[in-house]
Design an enzyme around this catalytic site. Structure first.
Site, PDB file in Angstrom:
ATOM      1  CE1 TYR A 109      -4.466  -1.898   5.200  1.00  0.00           C
ATOM      2  CE2 TYR A 109      -3.539   0.275   4.786  1.00  0.00           C
ATOM      3  CZ  TYR A 109      -4.098  -0.892   4.313  1.00  0.00           C
ATOM      4  OH  TYR A 109      -4.278  -1.076   2.962  1.00  0.00           O
ATOM      5  CB  ALA A 110       0.918   2.521   8.503  1.00  0.00           C
TER       6      ALA A 110
ATOM      7  CB  SER B 119       0.354  -4.861   8.490  1.00  0.00           C
ATOM      8  OG  SER B 119      -0.572  -4.112   7.712  1.00  0.00           O
TER       9      SER B 119
ATOM     10  CB  SER C  28      -0.858   0.020   1.271  1.00  0.00           C
ATOM     11  OG  SER C  28      -1.536   1.255   1.407  1.00  0.00           O
TER      12      SER C  28
HETATM   13  N1  LIG Z   1      -8.631  -0.051  -1.507  1.00  0.00           N
HETATM   14  C1  LIG Z   1      -7.568   0.689  -1.243  1.00  0.00           C
HETATM   15  O1  LIG Z   1      -7.640   1.945  -1.230  1.00  0.00           O
HETATM   16  C2  LIG Z   1      -6.232   0.075  -0.979  1.00  0.00           C
HETATM   17  C3  LIG Z   1      -5.107   0.901  -0.955  1.00  0.00           C
HETATM   18  C4  LIG Z   1      -3.864   0.342  -0.700  1.00  0.00           C
HETATM   19  C5  LIG Z   1      -3.739  -1.012  -0.487  1.00  0.00           C
HETATM   20  N2  LIG Z   1      -4.850  -1.805  -0.515  1.00  0.00           N
HETATM   21  C6  LIG Z   1      -4.646  -3.240  -0.263  1.00  0.00           C
HETATM   22  O2  LIG Z   1      -5.121  -3.960  -1.375  1.00  0.00           O
HETATM   23  C7  LIG Z   1      -5.551  -5.256  -0.942  1.00  0.00           C
HETATM   24  C8  LIG Z   1      -6.966  -5.490  -1.462  1.00  0.00           C
HETATM   25  O3  LIG Z   1      -7.793  -4.504  -0.846  1.00  0.00           O
HETATM   26  P1  LIG Z   1      -9.227  -4.102  -1.406  1.00  0.00           P
HETATM   27  O4  LIG Z   1      -9.295  -2.646  -1.393  1.00  0.00           O
HETATM   28  O5  LIG Z   1      -9.520  -4.846  -2.644  1.00  0.00           O
HETATM   29  O6  LIG Z   1     -10.106  -4.614  -0.167  1.00  0.00           O
HETATM   30  P2  LIG Z   1     -11.436  -5.486  -0.086  1.00  0.00           P
HETATM   31  O7  LIG Z   1     -11.881  -5.332   1.332  1.00  0.00           O
HETATM   32  O8  LIG Z   1     -12.349  -5.126  -1.176  1.00  0.00           O
HETATM   33  O9  LIG Z   1     -10.895  -6.976  -0.327  1.00  0.00           O
HETATM   34  C9  LIG Z   1     -10.093  -7.639   0.612  1.00  0.00           C
HETATM   35  C10 LIG Z   1     -10.483  -9.097   0.606  1.00  0.00           C
HETATM   36  O10 LIG Z   1      -9.621  -9.796   1.531  1.00  0.00           O
HETATM   37  C11 LIG Z   1     -10.404 -10.783   2.169  1.00  0.00           C
HETATM   38  N3  LIG Z   1      -9.800 -11.196   3.430  1.00  0.00           N
HETATM   39  C12 LIG Z   1      -9.707 -10.476   4.567  1.00  0.00           C
HETATM   40  N4  LIG Z   1      -9.141 -11.219   5.529  1.00  0.00           N
HETATM   41  C13 LIG Z   1      -8.867 -12.426   4.987  1.00  0.00           C
HETATM   42  C14 LIG Z   1      -8.285 -13.627   5.482  1.00  0.00           C
HETATM   43  N5  LIG Z   1      -7.853 -13.724   6.756  1.00  0.00           N
HETATM   44  N6  LIG Z   1      -8.151 -14.668   4.662  1.00  0.00           N
HETATM   45  C15 LIG Z   1      -8.580 -14.601   3.370  1.00  0.00           C
HETATM   46  N7  LIG Z   1      -9.154 -13.508   2.845  1.00  0.00           N
HETATM   47  C16 LIG Z   1      -9.285 -12.424   3.639  1.00  0.00           C
HETATM   48  C17 LIG Z   1     -11.750 -10.108   2.367  1.00  0.00           C
HETATM   49  O11 LIG Z   1     -12.781 -11.055   2.644  1.00  0.00           O
HETATM   50  C18 LIG Z   1     -11.927  -9.368   1.066  1.00  0.00           C
HETATM   51  O12 LIG Z   1     -12.617 -10.147   0.114  1.00  0.00           O
HETATM   52  C19 LIG Z   1      -5.455  -5.248   0.579  1.00  0.00           C
HETATM   53  O13 LIG Z   1      -4.257  -5.874   0.985  1.00  0.00           O
HETATM   54  C20 LIG Z   1      -5.402  -3.778   0.924  1.00  0.00           C
HETATM   55  O14 LIG Z   1      -4.732  -3.546   2.143  1.00  0.00           O
HETATM   56  C21 LIG Z   1      -6.093  -1.313  -0.763  1.00  0.00           C
END
Ligand SMILES: NC(=O)c1ccc[n+]([C@@H]2O[C@H](COP(=O)([O-])OP(=O)(O)OC[C@H]3O[C@@H](n4cnc5c(N)ncnc54)[C@H](O)[C@@H]3O)[C@@H](O)[C@H]2O)c1
Length: 254
Positions: A160-161, A163, A146
Protein backbone atom coordinates in the site's frame (compact mmCIF):
# COMPACT_ATOMS: atom_id res chain seq x y z
CA UNK A 1 -21.00 23.46 6.52
CA UNK A 2 -21.68 26.25 4.04
CA UNK A 3 -19.72 25.63 0.87
CA UNK A 4 -19.25 28.39 -1.63
CA UNK A 5 -17.40 26.67 -4.49
CA UNK A 6 -18.78 27.40 -7.92
CA UNK A 7 -18.12 24.57 -10.36
CA UNK A 8 -21.14 25.30 -12.53
CA UNK A 9 -20.89 23.49 -15.86
CA UNK A 10 -17.62 21.72 -15.01
CA UNK A 11 -17.57 18.02 -15.79
CA UNK A 12 -15.72 15.94 -13.20
CA UNK A 13 -14.95 12.22 -13.17
CA UNK A 14 -14.51 10.81 -9.67
CA UNK A 15 -13.20 7.24 -9.30
CA UNK A 16 -13.90 5.36 -6.09
CA UNK A 17 -17.07 7.46 -5.94
CA UNK A 18 -19.24 4.83 -4.25
CA UNK A 19 -17.69 5.27 -0.82
CA UNK A 20 -15.70 7.41 1.59
CA UNK A 21 -13.71 10.35 0.29
CA UNK A 22 -14.74 9.78 -3.36
CA UNK A 23 -18.41 9.82 -2.42
CA UNK A 24 -18.05 13.03 -0.41
CA UNK A 25 -16.18 14.91 -3.14
CA UNK A 26 -18.82 13.75 -5.63
CA UNK A 27 -21.59 15.21 -3.45
CA UNK A 28 -19.67 18.44 -2.87
CA UNK A 29 -19.02 18.86 -6.61
CA UNK A 30 -22.68 18.17 -7.38
CA UNK A 31 -23.72 20.76 -4.76
CA UNK A 32 -21.34 23.23 -6.38
CA UNK A 33 -22.95 22.94 -9.82
CA UNK A 34 -20.64 20.37 -11.46
CA UNK A 35 -21.68 17.62 -13.84
CA UNK A 36 -20.43 14.64 -11.86
CA UNK A 37 -19.46 11.24 -13.24
CA UNK A 38 -19.32 8.67 -10.45
CA UNK A 39 -17.13 5.65 -11.22
CA UNK A 40 -16.67 2.56 -9.05
CA UNK A 41 -16.31 -1.21 -9.20
CA UNK A 42 -18.99 -1.59 -6.48
CA UNK A 43 -22.29 -1.33 -8.36
CA UNK A 44 -24.52 -1.47 -5.28
CA UNK A 45 -22.88 1.34 -3.32
CA UNK A 46 -22.55 3.34 -6.54
CA UNK A 47 -26.35 3.51 -6.76
CA UNK A 48 -26.70 5.05 -3.30
CA UNK A 49 -23.82 7.51 -3.90
CA UNK A 50 -25.40 8.54 -7.20
CA UNK A 51 -28.76 9.02 -5.50
CA UNK A 52 -27.09 11.21 -2.83
CA UNK A 53 -25.64 13.37 -5.63
CA UNK A 54 -28.99 13.56 -7.43
CA UNK A 55 -30.60 15.05 -4.31
CA UNK A 56 -28.26 18.07 -4.37
CA UNK A 57 -27.41 18.38 -8.07
CA UNK A 58 -28.83 20.70 -10.72
CA UNK A 59 -27.54 18.40 -13.46
CA UNK A 60 -28.26 14.67 -13.09
CA UNK A 61 -25.01 12.78 -12.42
CA UNK A 62 -23.77 9.93 -14.59
CA UNK A 63 -22.68 6.70 -12.94
CA UNK A 64 -20.40 4.10 -14.49
CA UNK A 65 -19.53 0.71 -13.05
CA UNK A 66 -15.88 0.14 -13.94
CA UNK A 67 -12.72 -1.52 -12.69
CA UNK A 68 -10.03 1.15 -13.03
CA UNK A 69 -7.31 -1.49 -13.46
CA UNK A 70 -8.89 -2.65 -16.74
CA UNK A 71 -8.01 -0.64 -19.82
CA UNK A 72 -11.30 -1.46 -21.58
CA UNK A 73 -13.27 -0.21 -18.58
CA UNK A 74 -11.32 3.04 -18.41
CA UNK A 75 -11.73 3.60 -22.16
CA UNK A 76 -15.48 3.09 -21.72
CA UNK A 77 -15.44 5.52 -18.77
CA UNK A 78 -13.89 8.27 -20.91
CA UNK A 79 -16.03 7.56 -23.99
CA UNK A 80 -19.28 7.49 -22.00
CA UNK A 81 -18.39 10.72 -20.20
CA UNK A 82 -17.57 12.58 -23.41
CA UNK A 83 -20.69 11.18 -25.12
CA UNK A 84 -22.83 12.37 -22.21
CA UNK A 85 -21.22 15.65 -21.11
CA UNK A 86 -19.03 16.43 -24.19
CA UNK A 87 -15.87 17.15 -22.16
CA UNK A 88 -13.89 16.34 -19.02
CA UNK A 89 -12.72 19.30 -16.92
CA UNK A 90 -11.63 17.56 -13.73
CA UNK A 91 -10.48 14.10 -12.64
CA UNK A 92 -10.30 12.94 -9.02
CA UNK A 93 -8.81 9.47 -8.56
CA UNK A 94 -10.15 8.02 -5.33
CA UNK A 95 -10.32 4.31 -6.22
CA UNK A 96 -8.01 2.43 -3.91
CA UNK A 97 -7.60 -0.69 -1.79
CA UNK A 98 -5.58 -1.44 1.34
CA UNK A 99 -4.30 -4.62 2.96
CA UNK A 100 -2.58 -4.69 6.34
CA UNK A 101 -0.34 -7.69 5.54
CA UNK A 102 3.16 -7.65 7.05
CA UNK A 103 6.02 -7.37 4.55
CA UNK A 104 7.23 -11.00 4.66
CA UNK A 105 3.70 -12.36 4.34
CA UNK A 106 2.71 -10.40 1.22
CA UNK A 107 1.99 -12.86 -1.58
CA UNK A 108 2.61 -11.87 -5.15
CA UNK A 109 -1.10 -12.01 -6.05
CA UNK A 110 -1.90 -9.52 -3.27
CA UNK A 111 1.03 -7.27 -4.27
CA UNK A 112 -0.30 -7.26 -7.86
CA UNK A 113 -3.86 -6.55 -6.76
CA UNK A 114 -2.79 -3.49 -4.76
CA UNK A 115 -0.53 -2.20 -7.54
CA UNK A 116 -3.13 -2.87 -10.24
CA UNK A 117 -5.77 -0.83 -8.44
CA UNK A 118 -3.76 1.88 -6.72
CA UNK A 119 -1.21 2.76 -9.40
CA UNK A 120 -1.88 0.93 -12.71
CA UNK A 121 -5.57 1.94 -12.48
CA UNK A 122 -4.71 5.49 -11.51
CA UNK A 123 -2.20 5.70 -14.40
CA UNK A 124 -4.78 4.41 -16.90
CA UNK A 125 -7.38 6.94 -15.74
CA UNK A 126 -4.86 9.78 -15.90
CA UNK A 127 -3.50 8.83 -19.33
CA UNK A 128 -6.87 8.41 -21.04
CA UNK A 129 -8.42 11.47 -19.40
CA UNK A 130 -5.40 13.64 -20.22
CA UNK A 131 -5.73 12.66 -23.90
CA UNK A 132 -9.22 14.20 -23.81
CA UNK A 133 -8.11 17.25 -21.76
CA UNK A 134 -5.37 17.99 -24.30
CA UNK A 135 -8.03 18.29 -27.01
CA UNK A 136 -9.80 20.85 -24.82
CA UNK A 137 -6.58 22.71 -23.89
CA UNK A 138 -7.21 22.57 -20.14
CA UNK A 139 -7.91 20.28 -17.21
CA UNK A 140 -7.29 19.72 -13.51
CA UNK A 141 -6.42 16.45 -11.82
CA UNK A 142 -6.26 15.52 -8.14
CA UNK A 143 -4.71 12.11 -7.51
CA UNK A 144 -5.48 10.75 -4.08
CA UNK A 145 -2.24 9.46 -2.55
CA UNK A 146 -1.88 9.19 1.23
CA UNK A 147 0.24 10.06 4.22
CA UNK A 148 1.56 6.54 3.44
CA UNK A 149 3.13 7.99 0.27
CA UNK A 150 4.81 10.79 2.25
CA UNK A 151 6.46 8.58 4.86
CA UNK A 152 5.05 5.12 5.66
CA UNK A 153 1.77 3.63 6.75
CA UNK A 154 0.65 2.84 10.27
CA UNK A 155 -2.31 0.97 8.84
CA UNK A 156 -1.57 -0.43 5.37
CA UNK A 157 1.20 -2.83 4.38
CA UNK A 158 4.38 -2.15 2.38
CA UNK A 159 2.52 -2.69 -0.91
CA UNK A 160 0.00 0.00 0.00
CA UNK A 161 2.75 2.47 1.00
CA UNK A 162 4.72 1.67 -2.17
CA UNK A 163 1.69 2.28 -4.38
CA UNK A 164 1.06 5.64 -2.73
CA UNK A 165 4.69 6.74 -3.18
CA UNK A 166 4.21 5.86 -6.86
CA UNK A 167 1.09 8.04 -7.07
CA UNK A 168 3.15 11.02 -5.91
CA UNK A 169 5.95 10.27 -8.40
CA UNK A 170 3.52 9.95 -11.30
CA UNK A 171 1.73 13.15 -10.27
CA UNK A 172 4.93 15.21 -10.07
CA UNK A 173 6.11 13.94 -13.43
CA UNK A 174 2.78 14.62 -15.14
CA UNK A 175 2.63 18.10 -13.58
CA UNK A 176 5.94 19.01 -15.17
CA UNK A 177 5.08 17.54 -18.57
CA UNK A 178 1.54 18.85 -18.90
CA UNK A 179 1.32 22.28 -17.27
CA UNK A 180 2.31 24.17 -20.42
CA UNK A 181 -0.69 22.57 -22.10
CA UNK A 182 -3.13 23.87 -19.52
CA UNK A 183 -3.35 20.83 -17.26
CA UNK A 184 -2.65 21.09 -13.53
CA UNK A 185 -1.93 17.81 -11.71
CA UNK A 186 -1.63 17.57 -7.92
CA UNK A 187 -1.61 14.88 -5.25
CA UNK A 188 -3.77 14.87 -2.16
CA UNK A 189 -2.36 13.07 0.89
CA UNK A 190 -4.98 12.32 3.54
CA UNK A 191 -4.18 10.97 6.97
CA UNK A 192 -6.49 8.49 8.71
CA UNK A 193 -10.02 9.32 7.63
CA UNK A 194 -13.25 7.81 8.91
CA UNK A 195 -14.33 5.73 5.89
CA UNK A 196 -15.00 2.03 5.24
CA UNK A 197 -11.31 1.62 4.33
CA UNK A 198 -10.43 2.32 7.97
CA UNK A 199 -13.46 0.76 9.64
CA UNK A 200 -13.16 -2.48 7.63
CA UNK A 201 -9.48 -2.84 8.48
CA UNK A 202 -9.21 -1.70 12.11
CA UNK A 203 -11.18 -2.76 15.18
CA UNK A 204 -12.85 -0.10 17.34
CA UNK A 205 -10.06 -0.65 19.87
CA UNK A 206 -7.35 -0.16 17.23
CA UNK A 207 -9.01 3.10 16.15
CA UNK A 208 -9.08 4.27 19.78
CA UNK A 209 -5.35 3.49 20.04
CA UNK A 210 -4.64 5.38 16.81
CA UNK A 211 -6.25 8.67 17.84
CA UNK A 212 -3.61 9.84 20.38
CA UNK A 213 -0.94 9.34 17.68
CA UNK A 214 -2.66 12.03 15.59
CA UNK A 215 -1.89 15.55 16.93
CA UNK A 216 -5.51 16.68 16.40
CA UNK A 217 -6.57 13.62 18.43
CA UNK A 218 -9.16 12.31 15.99
CA UNK A 219 -9.66 10.86 12.53
CA UNK A 220 -10.68 13.17 9.68
CA UNK A 221 -14.22 13.05 8.35
CA UNK A 222 -14.51 12.37 4.62
CA UNK A 223 -16.24 15.70 3.98
CA UNK A 224 -13.29 17.58 5.56
CA UNK A 225 -11.04 15.90 3.00
CA UNK A 226 -13.48 16.65 0.18
CA UNK A 227 -13.29 20.38 0.93
CA UNK A 228 -9.51 20.37 0.48
CA UNK A 229 -9.84 18.55 -2.85
CA UNK A 230 -12.43 21.11 -3.97
CA UNK A 231 -9.93 23.90 -3.24
CA UNK A 232 -7.27 22.05 -5.26
CA UNK A 233 -9.65 21.86 -8.24
CA UNK A 234 -10.77 25.47 -7.94
CA UNK A 235 -9.54 28.65 -9.64
CA UNK A 236 -8.25 29.72 -6.20
CA UNK A 237 -5.48 27.12 -6.61
CA UNK A 238 -4.34 28.45 -9.99
CA UNK A 239 -0.60 28.23 -9.13
CA UNK A 240 -0.82 24.76 -7.55
CA UNK A 241 0.94 22.20 -9.76
CA UNK A 242 2.87 19.06 -8.85
CA UNK A 243 2.09 19.69 -5.19
CA UNK A 244 1.33 17.15 -2.45
CA UNK A 245 -1.22 18.61 -0.10
CA UNK A 246 -1.23 16.95 3.33
CA UNK A 247 -4.44 16.81 5.31
CA UNK A 248 -3.50 14.64 8.25
CA UNK A 249 -4.30 16.43 11.50
CA UNK A 250 -0.64 17.24 12.05
CA UNK A 251 0.76 13.71 11.64
CA UNK A 252 3.83 15.11 9.93
CA UNK A 253 6.21 12.36 11.04
CA UNK A 254 4.30 9.15 11.68
N1 LIG B 1 -9.48 6.50 4.66
C1 LIG B 1 -8.22 6.82 4.90
O1 LIG B 1 -7.78 6.87 6.08
C2 LIG B 1 -7.27 7.16 3.80
C3 LIG B 1 -6.04 7.72 4.12
C4 LIG B 1 -5.15 8.03 3.11
C5 LIG B 1 -5.48 7.80 1.79
N2 LIG B 1 -6.69 7.24 1.49
C6 LIG B 1 -6.98 7.00 0.07
O2 LIG B 1 -8.15 7.71 -0.27
C7 LIG B 1 -8.80 7.02 -1.35
C8 LIG B 1 -10.26 6.81 -0.96
O3 LIG B 1 -10.26 5.96 0.18
P1 LIG B 1 -11.50 5.81 1.17
O4 LIG B 1 -10.97 5.89 2.53
O5 LIG B 1 -12.59 6.71 0.75
O6 LIG B 1 -11.84 4.27 0.89
P2 LIG B 1 -13.20 3.51 0.58
O7 LIG B 1 -12.85 2.07 0.73
O8 LIG B 1 -14.29 4.08 1.39
O9 LIG B 1 -13.47 3.86 -0.96
C9 LIG B 1 -12.66 3.35 -1.98
C10 LIG B 1 -13.54 3.07 -3.17
O10 LIG B 1 -12.71 2.60 -4.25
C11 LIG B 1 -13.43 1.59 -4.93
N3 LIG B 1 -12.54 0.73 -5.69
C12 LIG B 1 -11.66 -0.18 -5.21
N4 LIG B 1 -11.06 -0.82 -6.22
C13 LIG B 1 -11.56 -0.31 -7.36
C14 LIG B 1 -11.34 -0.57 -8.75
N5 LIG B 1 -10.46 -1.50 -9.15
N6 LIG B 1 -12.02 0.14 -9.65
C15 LIG B 1 -12.92 1.08 -9.27
N7 LIG B 1 -13.19 1.36 -7.99
C16 LIG B 1 -12.51 0.69 -7.04
C17 LIG B 1 -14.15 0.84 -3.83
O11 LIG B 1 -15.22 0.05 -4.33
C18 LIG B 1 -14.59 1.97 -2.92
O12 LIG B 1 -15.89 2.42 -3.26
C19 LIG B 1 -8.03 5.73 -1.56
O13 LIG B 1 -7.13 5.88 -2.64
C20 LIG B 1 -7.25 5.56 -0.28
O14 LIG B 1 -6.07 4.82 -0.47
C21 LIG B 1 -7.61 6.92 2.45
Amino acid sequence: MDCSWNFKGKCCIVTGAASGIGKQISILLAQSGAKVVLVDIDAENLISATNACKEVANVAPLSIVADVSKQQDVMRMVESTVAHFEKIDFLVTGAGILYRTQFLDIELAEWDEVMNTNIRGLFLCNQLVVAQMLKQGEGRIVNIASVAGRSMSLIGGAHYATSKHAVIGLTRHMARELCQQGIRVNAFCPGATSTPMIHDNLSAEQITDLKPRIPLGRLAEADEQARVIAFMLSDAASYLNGACIDSNGGSVML
